[in-house]
Scaffold this motif. Structure first.
Motif: not given
Length: 223
Positions: A71-95
């Motif tokens: 996001k620093i290098l290219a703020p308009e890049t769209e990033v979809i995060l995937i994880s093997g754990h349904a970690d709500l806190e991690m999802a919130i941080q990513g969003l």
């Protein structure tokens, strides 16, 4: 979906990279893959991707730290995060770090399809906005140039009109009400654009003759 985008898959699991690549290619996308942050950043430097599907748990720099860097290098890049754990806190941080979406493994094709569609819509909307802004700036520049040219022409006409009015006023001074024209201590003659003498002052008339109505060049030939 849009078939012009290359989607980059970043995951340390080779099987996941292969499965995602197969799915995306079947849906009309081209893909590139990386197994860690360093490999991805080197690839992104050479061939930037506007859409990335990335695992959060990566060796070395983790997915959230890599997301910050992206996001620093290219703020308009769209990033979809995937994880093997349904970690709500991690999802919130990513969003909060402006990830496009968060999907848990095993990846559901329908959920991935929806996430990709949303990301592509955002990319398309930004591209349309850029195009609109560019066209608007071009139109403003063209209109500004036209306005400047119109003002320049108006100013030129005002100068010409003012000069013509001055000549008319100067010529009328010979009526007897104003003597400034005749009192000038030098030869004065007015000529029109057809090279014809319109008026002369008294000194000119005394020395060279009353050449009103004659060609402008005539006194230089006769005298």
């Amino acid at each position: 979906m849009n078939t012009i985008h290359t989607i980059c898959i970043v995951d340390d699991d080779e099987e996941i990279r292969s499965l995602l690549s197969d799915y995306l290619r079947r849906n009309g996308f081209s893909t590139c893959t990386a197994g860690n942050a360093a490999e991805f950043l080197e690839m992104q430097r050479r061939v930037p991707c506007s859409l990335i599907v990335m695992d959060i748990m990566l060796p070395g720099m983790n997915g959230l730290d890599l997301l910050k860097h992206i996001k620093i290098l290219a703020p308009e890049t769209e990033v979809i995060l995937i994880s093997g754990h349904a970690d709500l806190e991690m999802a919130i941080q990513g969003l909060k770090l402006e990830a496009s979406d968060f999907i848990t493994k095993p990846i559901d094709d329908d959920l991935l399809h929806i996430s990709l569609k949303r990301a592509l819509e955002r990319i398309a909307m930004r591209n349309k906005l850029k195009e609109y802004t560019s066209n608007l700036e071009k139109m403003i520049n063209e209109k500004s140039a036209q306005l400047v040219e119109a003002e320049r022409q108006l100013a030129a006409r005002q100068v010409v009109d003012g000069f013509a009015f001055g000549l008319h006023t100067l010529g009328s001074s010979m009526s007897g009400e104003q003597q400034a024209f005749n009192e000038l201590p030098c030869f004065i003659a007015m000529h029109d654009r057809f090279m014809e003498v319109l008026a002369v002052n008294d000194l000119y008339r005394e020395r060279l003759g009353n050449l009103v109505g004659h060609p402008s060049w005539e006194p230089y030939v006769l005298h």
